[in-house]
Design a protein around this motif. Structure first.
Motif, PDB file in Angstrom:
ATOM      1  N   ILE A 104     -14.632  -2.997   7.691  1.00  0.00           N
ATOM      2  CA  ILE A 104     -13.175  -2.869   7.746  1.00  0.00           C
ATOM      3  C   ILE A 104     -12.659  -2.340   6.415  1.00  0.00           C
ATOM      4  CG2 ILE A 104     -10.973  -4.091   7.899  1.00  0.00           C
ATOM      5  CD1 ILE A 104     -12.283  -6.087   9.771  1.00  0.00           C
ATOM      6  N   GLU A 105     -11.814  -1.345   6.514  1.00  0.00           N
ATOM      7  CA  GLU A 105     -11.039  -0.871   5.372  1.00  0.00           C
ATOM      8  C   GLU A 105      -9.576  -1.144   5.711  1.00  0.00           C
ATOM      9  OE1 GLU A 105      -9.684   3.341   3.476  1.00  0.00           O
ATOM     10  OE2 GLU A 105     -11.786   3.135   4.024  1.00  0.00           O
ATOM     11  N   TRP A 106      -8.904  -1.834   4.831  1.00  0.00           N
ATOM     12  CA  TRP A 106      -7.505  -2.206   5.066  1.00  0.00           C
ATOM     13  C   TRP A 106      -6.578  -1.138   4.517  1.00  0.00           C
ATOM     14  CZ3 TRP A 106      -6.125  -6.251   8.017  1.00  0.00           C
ATOM     15  CH2 TRP A 106      -7.126  -7.160   8.318  1.00  0.00           C
ATOM     16  N   PHE A 107      -5.486  -0.896   5.221  1.00  0.00           N
ATOM     17  CA  PHE A 107      -4.454  -0.016   4.685  1.00  0.00           C
ATOM     18  C   PHE A 107      -3.122  -0.730   4.712  1.00  0.00           C
ATOM     19  CE2 PHE A 107      -4.892   1.201   9.126  1.00  0.00           C
ATOM     20  CZ  PHE A 107      -3.612   1.365   9.586  1.00  0.00           C
ATOM     21  N   GLY A 108      -2.207  -0.241   3.901  1.00  0.00           N
ATOM     22  CA  GLY A 108      -0.947  -0.931   3.636  1.00  0.00           C
ATOM     23  C   GLY A 108      -0.080  -1.198   4.852  1.00  0.00           C
ATOM     24  N   GLU A 109       0.618  -2.282   4.780  1.00  0.00           N
ATOM     25  CA  GLU A 109       1.507  -2.725   5.850  1.00  0.00           C
ATOM     26  C   GLU A 109       2.642  -3.508   5.219  1.00  0.00           C
ATOM     27  OE1 GLU A 109       3.074  -3.249   9.370  1.00  0.00           O
ATOM     28  OE2 GLU A 109       1.007  -2.574   9.485  1.00  0.00           O
ATOM     29  N   THR A 110       3.790  -3.458   5.832  1.00  0.00           N
ATOM     30  CA  THR A 110       4.904  -4.263   5.337  1.00  0.00           C
ATOM     31  C   THR A 110       4.664  -5.733   5.634  1.00  0.00           C
ATOM     32  OG1 THR A 110       6.115  -3.969   7.413  1.00  0.00           O
ATOM     33  CG2 THR A 110       6.547  -2.377   5.657  1.00  0.00           C
TER      34      THR A 110
END
Length: 75
Positions: free
Chosen positions: A65-71
């Protein structure tokens, strides 16, 4: 809503994370995914479904898993 979260965890998150784990074991260097989750969702999972958080952490440590930005919250 707790009942909605429980249903989504049971029918979506848990089966998907289990599938990702099986695929990653079979093709460890070839299978990668990107995920995004709001802060509110992550807090709810920590409180109500820590097993989902542990599975996400495990797959993140394995490089699946690679996480990307989220509010923090959706409007």
């Amino acid at each position: 809503n707790h009942s909605i979260l429980n249903r989504v965890v049971d029918h979506c998150y848990t089966p998907s994370l289990n599938l990702f784990e099986r695929i990653a074991c079979r093709w460890p260097s070839a299978f990668k995914i990107q995920l995004s989750a709001s802060g509110i969702l992550l807090e709810s999972l920590v409180q109500e479904h820590p097993g989902v958080i542990r599975a996400m952490q495990h797959l993140t440590r394995k490089g699946v898993i690679e996480w990307f930005g989220e509010t923090y919250q959706h409007s």
